[in-house]
Design an enzyme around this catalytic site. Structure first.
Site, short mmCIF file in Angstrom:
data_model
loop_
_atom_site.label_atom_id
_atom_site.label_comp_id
_atom_site.label_asym_id
_atom_site.label_seq_id
_atom_site.Cartn_x
_atom_site.Cartn_y
_atom_site.Cartn_z
CG ASN A 4 -0.42 -0.21 2.52
OD1 ASN A 4 0.61 -0.85 2.69
ND2 ASN A 4 -1.09 0.33 3.53
CB CYS B 39 -8.80 -4.59 -3.52
SG CYS B 39 -7.58 -3.29 -3.25
CB CYS C 164 -10.86 -2.41 0.55
SG CYS C 164 -10.24 -1.80 -1.02
CB CYS D 142 -5.27 -1.48 -1.65
SG CYS D 142 -6.58 -0.65 -0.74
CD GLU E 165 -1.41 4.75 4.55
OE1 GLU E 165 -0.89 5.56 5.33
OE2 GLU E 165 -2.14 3.80 4.92
CD GLU F 205 -5.42 -6.02 -1.15
OE1 GLU F 205 -4.87 -4.90 -1.07
OE2 GLU F 205 -6.15 -6.47 -0.25
N1 THU Z 1 -5.29 -1.44 2.54
C1 THU Z 1 -4.75 -2.29 1.63
O1 THU Z 1 -3.62 -2.08 1.15
N2 THU Z 1 -5.48 -3.38 1.25
C2 THU Z 1 -6.70 -3.68 1.73
O2 THU Z 1 -7.32 -4.62 1.25
C3 THU Z 1 -7.28 -2.89 2.82
C4 THU Z 1 -6.60 -1.62 3.13
C5 THU Z 1 -4.51 -0.28 2.97
C6 THU Z 1 -5.07 1.05 2.53
C7 THU Z 1 -4.48 1.97 3.56
O3 THU Z 1 -3.18 2.34 3.16
C8 THU Z 1 -4.34 1.11 4.81
O4 THU Z 1 -4.44 -0.23 4.37
C9 THU Z 1 -5.40 1.38 5.87
O5 THU Z 1 -6.67 1.33 5.35
#
Ligand code: THU
Length: 134
Positions: free
Chosen positions: A43, A92, A89, A54, A45, A56
């Site tokens: 991920n 994804c 999520c 994310c 940010e 994925e």
């Molecule tokens: N996140 C992912 O990388 N994958 C997921 O399936 C759920 C959430 C990340 C997004 C964000 O950077 C952090 O987790 C918190 O939500």
């Protein structure tokens, strides 16, 4: 073939590259192609929070950018640092629906090696796809 123990090593290595200074929730993804290649995702940010990408989707974007096509993928393994593996999520799930087979395994793991196994189709029942546009 199913889940292999080395998938955890691969996905934990991917997770180490996460850029998550705002949530401190690092996620890794290990995407395997049917022809034996691997793509890693983490991920990423941003100070403008909703722009976060994310793990994925990072791995899938990487693979498509390198020339892989929808249906070329064998499995995806995801990892987080939590008591229980977390699941992808909604965004994804929709992304995987677009690019992966419905029966492609999704392996959800954590730092303890706990494993929850599902598939793209089971994670997004009655999902919307290009077929619905006809
Ligand atoms: N996140 C992912 O990388 N994958 C997921 O399936 C759920 C959430 C990340 C997004 C964000 O950077 C952090 O987790 C918190 O939500």
């Amino acid at each position: 073939m199913g889940y292999q123990p080395h998938y955890l090593t691969e996905v934990r290595t991917a997770q180490a590259n996460a850029y998550a200074p705002y949530s401190n929730f690092k996620v890794g993804a290990y995407l395997r192609t049917k022809d034996g290649k691997a793509f890693h995702g983490a991920n990423v940010e941003n100070a403008a929070y909703p722009m976060a990408i994310c793990a994925e989707r990072s791995s899938l974007v990487s693979a498509i950018s390198e020339g892989y096509k929808p249906g070329d993928f064998e499995s995806i393994t995801i990892t987080v640092d939590a008591d229980k593996p977390s699941s992808p999520c909604g965004a994804c799930r929709q992304f995987m629906k677009e690019l992966c087979d419905d029966d492609m395994p999704v392996y959800m793991t954590n730092q303890n090696g706990d494993l929850i196994e599902s598939t793209v189709g089971d994670l997004l029942p009655l999902g919307f796809s290009g077929k619905d546009l006809n």
